[in-house]
Motif scaffolding. Structure first.
Motif, mmCIF file in Angstrom:
data_model
loop_
_atom_site.group_PDB
_atom_site.id
_atom_site.type_symbol
_atom_site.label_atom_id
_atom_site.label_comp_id
_atom_site.label_asym_id
_atom_site.label_seq_id
_atom_site.Cartn_x
_atom_site.Cartn_y
_atom_site.Cartn_z
ATOM 1 N N GLU A 57 40.360 35.122 5.300
ATOM 2 C CA GLU A 57 40.486 35.576 4.002
ATOM 3 C C GLU A 57 40.095 34.290 3.010
ATOM 4 O O GLU A 57 39.511 34.079 1.962
ATOM 5 C CB GLU A 57 41.345 36.413 3.366
ATOM 6 C CG GLU A 57 41.458 37.819 4.054
ATOM 7 C CD GLU A 57 41.903 38.174 5.618
ATOM 8 O OE1 GLU A 57 41.968 39.235 5.815
ATOM 9 O OE2 GLU A 57 42.402 36.773 6.001
ATOM 10 N N TYR A 62 33.136 40.714 6.891
ATOM 11 C CA TYR A 62 32.414 39.609 6.066
ATOM 12 C C TYR A 62 31.072 39.300 6.431
ATOM 13 O O TYR A 62 30.209 38.586 5.934
ATOM 14 C CB TYR A 62 33.230 38.434 6.035
ATOM 15 C CG TYR A 62 34.637 38.472 5.597
ATOM 16 C CD1 TYR A 62 34.681 38.849 4.347
ATOM 17 C CD2 TYR A 62 35.773 38.206 6.338
ATOM 18 C CE1 TYR A 62 35.961 39.053 3.668
ATOM 19 C CE2 TYR A 62 36.885 38.377 5.973
ATOM 20 C CZ TYR A 62 37.324 38.983 4.603
ATOM 21 O OH TYR A 62 38.482 38.991 4.007
ATOM 22 N N ALA A 97 36.631 33.337 3.157
ATOM 23 C CA ALA A 97 35.731 34.350 3.171
ATOM 24 C C ALA A 97 34.404 34.013 1.896
ATOM 25 O O ALA A 97 33.415 34.525 2.237
ATOM 26 C CB ALA A 97 36.372 35.721 2.776
#
Length: 165
Positions: free
Chosen positions: A65, A100, A68
């Protein structure tokens, strides 16, 4: 020169995996580099301006994350397995591919052993830097250990019962 497994073949490594404590000073402007996440966080603007290829590597306690929003800058995302029993990055590879939509190389680095490769591939890895004391040609064979899989995964989106009949 280290040899890695990439796209189901053993090849010479062309990327430079930088250590976790590297600094921006002295980095080549044209080499293909895989930088640690901390260096990316601190110097993304300078790293984007380089001429060479760019990759990032995450340690087992770092999450995808964090990169990302920057995935378009990386040709390689390397996920470190500090010990073979630490499987946190199996989930990271799936997140990169499924959540993603990352299309670049997802590479396993660190304590990567033959027994893990088939399952890593199912999670979205397509490159593996096998431990230096192991034979990459032997490890390559493990990508074909099983002829059929039951569960859905990144390499086969339909479970077996949906593919039959």
């Amino acid at each position: 020169m280290q040899r890695i497994i990439k796209n189901d073949q053993v090849i010479d490594e062309t990327w430079h995996l930088l250590p976790k404590d590297v600094t921006l000073e002295g980095l080549s402007n044209s080499d293909d580099l895989i930088v640690p996440l901390a260096l990316w966080r601190d110097h993304a603007h300078a790293l984007k301006a380089r001429d060479g290829g760019l990759g990032v590597w995450l340690d087992s306690d770092e999450e995808v994350e964090e990169i990302a929003d920057d995935l378009q800058y990386f040709q390689v995302v390397a996920l470190n397995f500090p010990v073979f029993t630490d499987g946190r990055h199996f989930s990271s590879a799936r997140l990169l591919r499924e959540r993603y939509g990352y299309k670049g190389e997802v590479r396993a680095i660190g304590d990567v052993l033959r027994d893990q490769l088939f399952f890593m591939k199912r999670c979205g890895f397509d490159a593996y830097a096998i431990r230096p004391d192991r034979d990459p040609y032997d490890a390559l064979q493990s990508l074909h250990d099983f002829s059929e899989v039951y569960q859905a995964a990144t390499d086969q989106p339909l479970p077996l019962f949906r593919r039959r009949g």
